[in-house]
Write a protein that holds these residues in place. Sequence first.
Motif, short mmCIF file in Angstrom:
data_model
loop_
_atom_site.label_atom_id
_atom_site.label_comp_id
_atom_site.label_asym_id
_atom_site.label_seq_id
_atom_site.Cartn_x
_atom_site.Cartn_y
_atom_site.Cartn_z
N VAL A 176 0.56 4.00 -1.59
CA VAL A 176 -0.15 5.29 -1.67
C VAL A 176 -0.53 5.80 -0.28
CG1 VAL A 176 -2.22 6.44 -2.55
CG2 VAL A 176 -1.02 4.81 -3.99
N HIS A 177 -1.13 4.93 0.54
CA HIS A 177 -1.61 5.37 1.85
C HIS A 177 -0.79 4.85 3.02
CE1 HIS A 177 -5.09 7.15 0.02
NE2 HIS A 177 -5.52 6.00 -0.47
N LYS A 209 -20.85 4.87 3.96
CA LYS A 209 -20.08 6.11 3.73
C LYS A 209 -20.37 7.11 4.86
CE LYS A 209 -19.41 7.94 -0.84
NZ LYS A 209 -19.02 9.20 -0.81
N TYR A 210 -21.64 7.20 5.23
CA TYR A 210 -22.08 8.10 6.29
C TYR A 210 -21.33 7.78 7.59
CZ TYR A 210 -25.40 10.45 9.46
OH TYR A 210 -25.99 11.25 10.42
N ARG A 261 -12.30 1.36 -7.79
CA ARG A 261 -12.90 1.96 -6.59
C ARG A 261 -11.83 2.63 -5.74
NH1 ARG A 261 -16.42 -3.32 -6.05
NH2 ARG A 261 -18.41 -2.60 -6.88
N PHE A 262 -10.68 1.97 -5.61
CA PHE A 262 -9.58 2.54 -4.84
C PHE A 262 -9.19 3.90 -5.41
CE2 PHE A 262 -5.85 2.63 -2.21
CZ PHE A 262 -4.90 3.28 -2.96
N LYS A 278 -18.96 10.72 8.56
CA LYS A 278 -19.58 11.59 9.58
C LYS A 278 -19.39 11.04 10.99
CE LYS A 278 -21.42 14.32 6.45
NZ LYS A 278 -20.70 15.54 6.11
N ALA A 299 -11.90 -3.44 -7.84
CA ALA A 299 -11.31 -2.93 -6.60
C ALA A 299 -10.33 -1.80 -6.89
CB ALA A 299 -10.62 -4.07 -5.84
N MET A 300 -9.53 -1.96 -7.93
CA MET A 300 -8.58 -0.91 -8.30
C MET A 300 -9.31 0.36 -8.72
SD MET A 300 -5.62 -2.03 -7.65
CE MET A 300 -6.48 -2.83 -6.30
N GLU A 304 -16.03 -5.22 -0.70
CA GLU A 304 -16.72 -5.47 -1.97
C GLU A 304 -15.93 -6.50 -2.80
OE1 GLU A 304 -19.35 -3.29 -3.91
OE2 GLU A 304 -19.38 -1.48 -2.67
N TYR A 305 -14.61 -6.41 -2.75
CA TYR A 305 -13.78 -7.38 -3.47
C TYR A 305 -14.03 -8.80 -2.95
CZ TYR A 305 -9.74 -10.03 -5.03
OH TYR A 305 -8.94 -11.02 -5.59
N PRO A 342 -13.25 -8.71 -10.53
CA PRO A 342 -13.28 -8.17 -9.17
C PRO A 342 -12.03 -7.38 -8.78
CG PRO A 342 -14.13 -10.39 -9.16
CD PRO A 342 -13.64 -10.15 -10.55
N TYR A 343 -10.85 -7.82 -9.20
CA TYR A 343 -9.64 -7.09 -8.83
C TYR A 343 -9.58 -5.74 -9.53
CZ TYR A 343 -4.92 -5.87 -7.53
OH TYR A 343 -3.83 -5.21 -7.01
N ASN A 361 0.84 -1.20 0.00
CA ASN A 361 0.00 0.00 0.00
C ASN A 361 0.87 1.24 0.00
OD1 ASN A 361 -2.06 1.87 0.17
ND2 ASN A 361 -2.86 1.17 2.14
N LYS A 408 -1.79 -10.11 -5.08
CA LYS A 408 -2.29 -8.79 -5.51
C LYS A 408 -2.96 -8.07 -4.34
CE LYS A 408 -4.47 -10.14 -9.46
NZ LYS A 408 -4.94 -10.02 -10.86
N PRO A 409 -2.50 -6.84 -4.03
CA PRO A 409 -3.02 -6.14 -2.86
C PRO A 409 -4.28 -5.32 -3.15
CG PRO A 409 -1.20 -4.90 -3.81
CD PRO A 409 -1.40 -6.10 -4.68
N VAL A 410 -5.17 -5.28 -2.14
CA VAL A 410 -6.35 -4.42 -2.19
C VAL A 410 -6.38 -3.63 -0.88
CG1 VAL A 410 -8.86 -4.30 -2.47
CG2 VAL A 410 -7.60 -6.20 -3.48
N ALA A 411 -6.56 -2.32 -0.96
CA ALA A 411 -6.59 -1.48 0.24
C ALA A 411 -7.91 -0.72 0.33
CB ALA A 411 -5.43 -0.49 0.21
N GLU A 412 -8.18 -0.16 1.53
CA GLU A 412 -9.44 0.56 1.85
C GLU A 412 -10.52 -0.44 2.24
OE1 GLU A 412 -9.89 4.48 0.36
OE2 GLU A 412 -8.09 3.96 1.49
N VAL A 432 -13.58 -1.09 -0.06
CA VAL A 432 -13.14 -1.63 -1.34
C VAL A 432 -12.80 -3.12 -1.14
CG1 VAL A 432 -11.40 -1.48 -3.18
CG2 VAL A 432 -12.26 0.60 -2.12
#
Lengths: 221, 238
Positions: free
Chosen positions: A51-52, A100-101, B103-104, A105, B100-101, A73-74, B96-97, A49, A63-67, A70
């Motif tokens: 970026v963050h 999101k709220y 959305r990120f 918030k 995800a990208m 959902e993945y 899906p990947y 990660n 393969k990385p997924v962040a957030e 996100v």
Amino acid sequence: MAEEGVKLFGTWASPFSRRIEVALKLKGVEYEYIEENLTNKSPALLNYNPVHKQIPVLVHNGKPVAESFVIMEYIDETWKHNPILPADPYERAMARFWAKYIDEKFWPAAKKVLVTKGEEQKGVIDEIQQQMKNLEGELKEKKFFGGESFGFLDIAANIIIWLVVAQEALGMEILNEEKLPILHGWLQRLLNDAVFKECVPPKERHLDFFKVKFGSSIASK
Amino acid sequence: MASGSVANQEGKVMLLGFWCSPFVKRVEWALKFKGVEYDYVEEDLTNKSTLLLTSNPIHKKVPVLIHNGNPIVESLVIIEYIDETWKQNPILPQDPYERAMARFWANFIEQKVTEPARDALLSQGEQQEKKVKEIKEAMEVVEGEAKAKLNDKTIFFGGENGVGYVDIVLGWTCNWMETVEEVGGFKVLDPESQPQFHKWMANFREVPFIKPTLGPKEKLVEYFRMVRQACLGLVANK
């Protein structure tokens, strides 16, 4: 050769990291958990990660997924059994809106309540209680936000558990049965759920965490 | 016409909007991309309609999409709803990947470019400088992504499908960023250090369903100048 399997980089006290644990356990996905020290982030985390530089990060077959949303959902789109999001597009939109709220918030207000005092804190508490009333409007008479079983929005709303532990640790009164009966009932059901209750920080350690970090900044009423 | 864009009450699509809102524009781009017919209602934000206030009681903002009588709010939530409801011309990728990208990056754009840009428009001095710095750093990352993903054959972030989710989310920069710069008195766009991003902007502006929607800059500048002055005036009078 690509790495196989699932890894989760997280921290024990992060609600965002715990959300991913819930999602993976709900789907019965086996994963390797890596506890990060946020004051000394691992090269792996920084690599996955860049970026963050934050947790949680899910790594699937290298393969990385962040957030957190996100990632959720993945997970839902990759492992299709025990769905987290509802099937209907409008219901999905509602779940995403309220999630999101919560992050945009509720989370900032919940953080603010821990570092404010007196009148300012009272104002933030009023704000949080109004936000929770809004959430009650979405929950209504359902067992969970997701219906009969918990789903995306219930997982997103896990931050409420953190608030409840914080209020106990610091002697505040924000969410109780009298003021927010619907949400209170929901919380009890969530904490009794077999999968969900495995994915909250151990109570005593979590209470200590709040006392140590924020104890001195809370004025007595 | 594409299936799903029916004229009867049941399939009715209404969009509550405001002429200069980039968030509203995104939703229009998504609808136009799919060929979905919709009724557009221009809101007076100084005198919000009952429909707006009842459709979006929490935030009281545009855009609001109303479909089959159900309101959906928040531009990114609306775009995903549109993509899931009308299946032609997919906006998000299938894998899906890749989703995800997409959305990120959409989230990154919102948090690191869009929100600071709005804050920079409505602030001055040190506060504004801080936001401008944030935007510049974010634009470096965006340029990096553009360098990595785009080339002479792949001119949009949507890849071989053409315009996609990230393009639609980033698209506001093509028209509004220059306006925000002019009104706010700062610069974050730089063709020399952002060549790929500028290529992307040029291509996005030419997309047939996008081009006619990019209104005259002078009107935007006039309106945002008024908003900035009103905001700073409020701050000064506190």
